[in-house]
Structure formats: C-alpha cells, structure tokens
Design a protein around this motif. Sequence first.
Motif, PDB file in Angstrom:
ATOM      1  N   HIS A 189      10.808   1.375  -2.775  1.00  0.00           N
ATOM      2  CA  HIS A 189      10.750   2.648  -3.492  1.00  0.00           C
ATOM      3  C   HIS A 189      10.690   2.346  -4.976  1.00  0.00           C
ATOM      4  O   HIS A 189      11.484   1.588  -5.490  1.00  0.00           O
ATOM      5  N   TRP A 241      18.358   7.608  -1.841  1.00  0.00           N
ATOM      6  CA  TRP A 241      17.147   8.081  -1.161  1.00  0.00           C
ATOM      7  C   TRP A 241      16.710   7.050  -0.106  1.00  0.00           C
ATOM      8  O   TRP A 241      16.410   7.394   1.034  1.00  0.00           O
ATOM      9  N   SER A 242      16.701   5.775  -0.500  1.00  0.00           N
ATOM     10  CA  SER A 242      16.305   4.694   0.419  1.00  0.00           C
ATOM     11  C   SER A 242      17.295   4.588   1.578  1.00  0.00           C
ATOM     12  O   SER A 242      16.910   4.364   2.721  1.00  0.00           O
ATOM     13  N   GLU A 245      16.770   7.363   4.067  1.00  0.00           N
ATOM     14  CA  GLU A 245      15.574   7.074   4.866  1.00  0.00           C
ATOM     15  C   GLU A 245      15.890   6.020   5.925  1.00  0.00           C
ATOM     16  O   GLU A 245      15.527   6.170   7.096  1.00  0.00           O
ATOM     17  N   ASP A 259       7.909   6.795   7.776  1.00  0.00           N
ATOM     18  CA  ASP A 259       8.245   7.570   6.573  1.00  0.00           C
ATOM     19  C   ASP A 259       9.283   8.666   6.843  1.00  0.00           C
ATOM     20  O   ASP A 259       8.964   9.865   6.807  1.00  0.00           O
ATOM     21  N   SER A 281      11.494   9.457   4.847  1.00  0.00           N
ATOM     22  CA  SER A 281      12.082   9.684   3.523  1.00  0.00           C
ATOM     23  C   SER A 281      12.475  11.143   3.290  1.00  0.00           C
ATOM     24  O   SER A 281      13.242  11.434   2.380  1.00  0.00           O
TER      25      SER A 281
END
Length: 229
Positions: A59, A90-91, A94, A182, A184
């Motif tokens: 990211h 965020w990572s 995910e 994905d 995310s």
Amino acid sequence: MPKVKTFQHVFDKDTVYNLNKLESDGYIGSLIGPVGSGKESYVFLSTDYKGRKVAVKIHRHNIQSFNKIPVYLRLRGSKTGGFLKKIDDWSRFEYNFLEKAFNIGVNAPEPYRLFGNIIVMQFIGEDLVPARLAIKDTDFDVDSWYTKLVGFIVKMGKRGFIHGDLSPYNILNFNGEPYLIDFSQSLKLTSLTKEFLIRDIHNINNWFSRLGEKNIISEEKMVKSILVE
Ligand SMILES: Nc1ncnc2c1ncn2[C@@H]1O[C@H](COP(=O)(O)OP(=O)(O)OP(=O)(O)O)[C@@H](O)[C@H]1O
Ligand SMILES: [Mg+2]
C-alpha cells in the motif's frame, strides 16, 4: 532480478524498511513486476524461503488523496493515528478480512504475512504470469461462476462480513475458477454497512445479467437468506 534494495529510490523509507524486514525474515525475495497496480497499491511477484511464489501487495505511503480511508476506518472503529498508521491499519484490516474469507473456504489468495503496509499472500497465477481479471478474461462457465460467487457472498455474509468491492475488477479467472482479491474495502456486516452488501449483490447481479445468466437471485432474497437465521 531486481533486489529489494533497488527500490530505495522508488519507495519511501518506511516501505523500504518493511520490505527489507520481510526479505530478511524469508517471506519475500527479489521483487518482479509490478504484476498489478491500482490507485492505492502496487502488487509484485516474489518467492519466499519455502520456494512458494508470493504476491506482495504494497500500500502506497505517498498517495495524496486517500479520501475514503477515514470513512472506512470510522466504520471499522479505528480512529486514531497519523497518516502512516492509517495506511498500516488499512493494510491490517484488509489482511484480516482476506484471512477470514480464506479460512471459511472462499476462493481467495492464502494470506502469508502482514508487515506494516505490506501484505504477502499466495500468488494466483501460473509460472510468472498472474491470472487475468474477470473483466478481461471471460472464458468461464457463467452459471457455475454465478452459483459460486453467490455462495461466497452468502457465506461471508453469514459469518458477518462483506467483501465491499465485488466486481469483475477484483475477481481473477484462474484456470476457469473465480478467485476474489482486494479485501481492502471489506467491512463487518451491521445495520450501518448493509448498503455495502447490497451494492456487492447489485454489482454481481448486473454483471451476470449482462453475461446472460437466466437464474438471477433477487437482492431481497439474497439479503434475507444472509440475515435470517
Ligand atoms: N494474489 C494475487 N495474485 C496474482 N495477482 C494479484 C494478486 N493480488 C493482486 N493481484 C493483481 O494486482 C492487481 C491490484 O491488486 P488489488 O486489486 O488487490 O489492488 P488495488 O486495485 O490497488 O486496490 P484498490 O482497489 O484498493 O485500488 C489486481 O488487479 C491483480 O491483477
Ligand atoms: Mg482492486
């Protein structure tokens, strides 16, 4: 093959630190690619100490307009910290959602390691060639894919979460099988996030209607089968 060091001039110093840490711990080797890149990330191919081919999703730390992050982190209950921490959060979200999906048997890359803003996972592809996105490779059985994708949506929903960005841009066609990537924008399924479940169903239903699927299951029916029980 370029070594991680080569990327010192491409990535910011925290990303280079994280890449070096993953490399010295054996989770990644040389980076090949990028095999994919989006607005918010680069994805490289590499090989880990076990000789497994891995996808390395980085990211970006240097993106200027990451407007949706605060909204999502709020929906996920994480509010604090500066920009770098937000990208790391965020990572982590995910990675955790990818792990949940993989563990309940949804076709998705097996997650191997998270470090800061970097996710190391199973490489979906053959030799050095990544599987193609379903938007570009429509060589699949429409009925069987629809049944499988609805099955994945319902399975995740019943476990209390949603992919959040389901579309042919986030599904790989690997040897005729659908693989979701994905995560995310994944979220826990709550009354606040039900609209995102409906959006996922809507996207899949629209896409498969265009592909000629005859047995489309209505949004209402799918939502009901997830929320009832
Ligand atoms: N595990 C994987 N194996 C093979 N290729 C992958 C894998 N994960 C991602 N890719 C490739 O990298 C591309 C970008 O990955 P992804 O969709 O996860 O990130 P993104 O599009 O940058 O995210 P966002 O949608 O948040 O911008 C994908 O379209 C796909 O081609
Ligand atoms: Mg994507």
